[in-house]
Design an enzyme around this catalytic site. Structure first.
Site, PDB file in Angstrom:
ATOM      1  N   ASN A 161      -1.751  -9.313  12.118  1.00 13.61           N
ATOM      2  CA  ASN A 161      -3.127  -9.763  12.324  1.00 13.61           C
ATOM      3  C   ASN A 161      -4.030  -9.208  11.227  1.00 13.61           C
ATOM      4  OD1 ASN A 161      -2.940 -11.294  14.803  1.00 13.61           O
ATOM      5  ND2 ASN A 161      -2.476  -9.366  15.825  1.00 13.61           N
TER       6      ASN A 161
ATOM      7  N   LYS B 103      -3.433  -7.905   4.459  1.00 15.93           N
ATOM      8  CA  LYS B 103      -2.006  -8.000   4.168  1.00 15.93           C
ATOM      9  C   LYS B 103      -1.598  -9.463   3.948  1.00 15.93           C
ATOM     10  CE  LYS B 103      -0.171  -3.989   6.725  1.00 15.93           C
ATOM     11  NZ  LYS B 103       0.773  -3.625   7.805  1.00 15.93           N
TER      12      LYS B 103
ATOM     13  N   LYS C 186      -2.783  -4.815  -8.367  1.00 14.78           N
ATOM     14  CA  LYS C 186      -2.111  -3.979  -7.370  1.00 14.78           C
ATOM     15  C   LYS C 186      -0.744  -4.551  -7.002  1.00 14.78           C
ATOM     16  CE  LYS C 186      -2.492  -2.353  -2.597  1.00 14.78           C
ATOM     17  NZ  LYS C 186      -3.241  -2.422  -1.338  1.00 14.78           N
TER      18      LYS C 186
ATOM     19  N   HIS D 213       3.848  -0.871  -3.420  1.00 10.36           N
ATOM     20  CA  HIS D 213       4.957  -0.771  -2.481  1.00 10.36           C
ATOM     21  C   HIS D 213       5.190  -2.092  -1.756  1.00 10.36           C
ATOM     22  CE1 HIS D 213       1.043   0.350  -1.009  1.00 10.36           C
ATOM     23  NE2 HIS D 213       1.401   0.047   0.226  1.00 10.36           N
TER      24      HIS D 213
ATOM     25  N   GLY E 232      -7.196   0.482   3.790  1.00  9.41           N
ATOM     26  CA  GLY E 232      -6.446   1.675   4.172  1.00  9.41           C
ATOM     27  C   GLY E 232      -6.739   2.850   3.255  1.00  9.41           C
ATOM     28  N   TYR E 233      -5.683   3.473   2.763  1.00  6.18           N
ATOM     29  CA  TYR E 233      -5.808   4.670   1.928  1.00  6.18           C
ATOM     30  C   TYR E 233      -5.970   4.348   0.439  1.00  6.18           C
ATOM     31  CZ  TYR E 233      -4.095   7.102   6.103  1.00  6.18           C
ATOM     32  OH  TYR E 233      -3.944   7.602   7.384  1.00  6.18           O
ATOM     33  N   ASP E 234      -6.123   3.087   0.097  1.00  2.59           N
ATOM     34  CA  ASP E 234      -6.204   2.679  -1.306  1.00  2.59           C
ATOM     35  C   ASP E 234      -7.238   3.457  -2.124  1.00  2.59           C
ATOM     36  OD1 ASP E 234      -4.184   0.908  -0.851  1.00  2.59           O
ATOM     37  OD2 ASP E 234      -5.387  -0.909  -1.099  1.00  2.59           O
TER      38      ASP E 234
ATOM     39  N   ASP F 102       5.967  -2.688   7.957  1.00  2.71           N
ATOM     40  CA  ASP F 102       5.261  -1.469   8.348  1.00  2.71           C
ATOM     41  C   ASP F 102       5.172  -0.612   7.097  1.00  2.71           C
ATOM     42  OD1 ASP F 102       3.814   0.065  10.126  1.00  2.71           O
ATOM     43  OD2 ASP F 102       5.544   1.244  10.759  1.00  2.71           O
ATOM     44  N   THR F 103       4.024   0.004   6.933  1.00  2.00           N
ATOM     45  CA  THR F 103       3.753   0.781   5.728  1.00  2.00           C
ATOM     46  C   THR F 103       3.228   2.147   6.105  1.00  2.00           C
ATOM     47  OG1 THR F 103       3.277  -1.162   4.359  1.00  2.00           O
ATOM     48  CG2 THR F 103       2.300   0.909   3.658  1.00  2.00           C
TER      49      THR F 103
END
Length: 198
Positions: A13, A17, A176, A181, A154-156, A73-74
């Site tokens: 969702n 992504k 990117k 990843h 996120g943590y970018d 999942d990351t």
């Protein structure tokens, strides 16, 4: 194994992504969202590994909607934190999935830390015709002292990949995707799909 065009559901969702991965897929692979297949329920992530969570989500969609599906999942794995936040990266500061709170907690725990090495790791599980395949992508880097950049999620804003002098959040999606990843894991997925065409 199958003929193009191939329709595959990406079990997420997370629109960020979805946008990232759509930009990596060739035209003959048609990506569908959970909304497109009528799945409105929250997919559980109750496993203790990225591999387990991606398989759990993909299996749920495959079993209940009978469609070809992949899920990812990351996790951000910080060396000085013994691999944390890892599998709970999205919920590191609590179940509210607050990106800012998650970043604050990582920076707080790394206060005065000399070793700021970390890695992003993505695991994608693909299920087609009841058979599952997993693809992994890893990128090493360093956690910054403070946020930089307005892109990504996120943590970018606090992750500088090795060989660069800017964070993921300071890069365009295209930049990117070339090194990330998720980009690495997705290209493995795409190559598998393309090689599976008759």
């Amino acid at each position: 194994m199958f003929q193009p065009p191939v329709e595959i559901c990406f079990a997420t969702n997370n629109l960020n992504k979805l946008k990232e991965i759509q930009s990596l897929l060739p035209e003959k692979i048609k990506l569908k969202s959970l909304q497109d297949i009528g799945c409105s329920e929250e997919l559980e992530e109750t496993q203790d590994s990225l591999e387990g969570n991606s398989l759990q989500k993909a299996s749920y969609v495959y079993d209940n909607y009978q469609v070809a599906v992949f899920a990812d999942d990351t996790g951000l794995e910080v060396d000085a934190l013994d691999g944390e936040p890892g599998v709970i990266s999205a919920r590191y500061a609590g179940n509210s999935r607050d990106n800012e709170a998650n970043i604050n907690l990582v920076l707080e725990k790394l206060t005065n830390a000399q070793n700021r090495k970390a890695q992003f790791r993505t695991v994608i599980t693909l299920i087609i015709d009841g058979v599952n395949h997993q693809f992994e992508g890893v990128v090493r880097g360093t956690i910054t002292d403070e946020r930089a950049g307005g892109h990504g999620f996120g943590y970018d804003p606090i992750f500088i990949p090795d060989g660069f002098d800017c964070t993921f959040a300071e890069m365009s999606i295209e930049e990117k995707n070339k090194i990330s990843h998720r980009g690495i894991a997705t290209r493995k997925l795409v190559n598998y799909l393309i090689n599976s065409f008759d």
